[in-house]
Design a protein around this motif. Sequence first.
Motif, PDB file in Angstrom:
ATOM      1  N   CYS A   6      -0.719  -2.087  13.428  1.00  0.00           N
ATOM      2  CA  CYS A   6      -2.051  -1.977  15.327  1.00  0.00           C
ATOM      3  C   CYS A   6      -3.398  -1.638  14.056  1.00  0.00           C
ATOM      4  O   CYS A   6      -3.040  -0.872  13.736  1.00  0.00           O
ATOM      5  N   VAL A   7      -3.671  -2.685  14.731  1.00  0.00           N
ATOM      6  CA  VAL A   7      -5.351  -2.634  14.443  1.00  0.00           C
ATOM      7  C   VAL A   7      -6.189  -2.036  15.332  1.00  0.00           C
ATOM      8  O   VAL A   7      -6.275  -1.601  16.220  1.00  0.00           O
ATOM      9  N   CYS A   8      -6.710  -0.500  14.495  1.00  0.00           N
ATOM     10  CA  CYS A   8      -7.678   0.332  15.133  1.00  0.00           C
ATOM     11  C   CYS A   8      -9.104   0.035  15.029  1.00  0.00           C
ATOM     12  O   CYS A   8      -9.040   0.204  13.706  1.00  0.00           O
TER      13      CYS A   8
ATOM     14  N   GLN B 214     -15.617   5.202  21.180  1.00  0.00           N
ATOM     15  CA  GLN B 214     -14.151   4.744  22.097  1.00  0.00           C
ATOM     16  C   GLN B 214     -12.963   4.146  20.573  1.00  0.00           C
ATOM     17  O   GLN B 214     -13.737   3.283  20.135  1.00  0.00           O
ATOM     18  N   VAL B 215     -11.762   4.219  21.195  1.00  0.00           N
ATOM     19  CA  VAL B 215     -10.491   3.675  19.747  1.00  0.00           C
ATOM     20  C   VAL B 215     -10.044   2.758  20.984  1.00  0.00           C
ATOM     21  O   VAL B 215      -9.953   2.587  21.995  1.00  0.00           O
TER      22      VAL B 215
ATOM     23  N   TYR C  11       6.936  -2.120  22.500  1.00  0.00           N
ATOM     24  CA  TYR C  11       6.227  -0.956  21.366  1.00  0.00           C
ATOM     25  C   TYR C  11       5.108  -1.462  21.355  1.00  0.00           C
ATOM     26  O   TYR C  11       3.720  -2.680  21.346  1.00  0.00           O
ATOM     27  N   TYR C  12       3.991   0.265  21.199  1.00  0.00           N
ATOM     28  CA  TYR C  12       3.237   0.120  21.936  1.00  0.00           C
ATOM     29  C   TYR C  12       2.530   1.800  20.436  1.00  0.00           C
ATOM     30  O   TYR C  12       3.584   2.403  20.277  1.00  0.00           O
ATOM     31  N   CYS C  13       1.042   1.235  20.391  1.00  0.00           N
ATOM     32  CA  CYS C  13       0.560   2.324  19.219  1.00  0.00           C
ATOM     33  C   CYS C  13      -0.395   3.409  20.091  1.00  0.00           C
ATOM     34  O   CYS C  13      -0.639   2.977  21.117  1.00  0.00           O
ATOM     35  N   ALA C  14      -0.204   4.912  19.465  1.00  0.00           N
ATOM     36  CA  ALA C  14      -1.182   5.077  20.371  1.00  0.00           C
ATOM     37  C   ALA C  14      -1.850   6.166  19.088  1.00  0.00           C
ATOM     38  O   ALA C  14      -1.672   6.693  18.555  1.00  0.00           O
TER      39      ALA C  14
ATOM     40  N   TYR D 196      -5.300   7.083  23.696  1.00  0.00           N
ATOM     41  CA  TYR D 196      -5.103   5.588  23.627  1.00  0.00           C
ATOM     42  C   TYR D 196      -4.025   4.921  22.738  1.00  0.00           C
ATOM     43  O   TYR D 196      -3.138   5.899  22.030  1.00  0.00           O
ATOM     44  N   TRP D 197      -3.973   3.637  23.891  1.00  0.00           N
ATOM     45  CA  TRP D 197      -2.870   2.857  23.802  1.00  0.00           C
ATOM     46  C   TRP D 197      -3.018   1.370  23.833  1.00  0.00           C
ATOM     47  O   TRP D 197      -3.672   0.691  24.132  1.00  0.00           O
TER      48      TRP D 197
END
Length: 123
Positions: free
Chosen positions: A22-24, A1-2, A92-95, A112-113
């Motif tokens: 954006c930390v993943c 899962q991300v 603002y969203y990272c994806a 994934y968002w």
Amino acid sequence: QVQLVESGGGLVQAGGSLRLSCVCTGRTFSMGWFRQAPGKEREFVAAISWPAGTNTNYADSVKGRFTISRDNAKNTLYLQMNSLKPEDTAVYYCAAPKNNRGVRTSSRDYDYWGQGTQVTVSS
């Protein structure tokens, strides 16, 4: 899962700059930034390829002002935003997609968002 966690948003005057991060956690491939202003649809901002980030793509509205980059050692995606305008105001969203699909501009290509970070540009 991300899992994706954005930060770096805030209030800035027109002409100013911000850098979003954006930390993943988990495996990520190509990634993107999107934004959504009040009363508007979510729109593409920028995307970057995996693994080296050699290929990038930008919305026409941000070309020459925004730069997307990634640091795989830190599992972090960035969006450097310069010469900000009031019309850049949005969440603002990272994806990230589940698998490597290349540099994509449609939100349907991302699975994934993050939770989003607010950017407000005053005139």
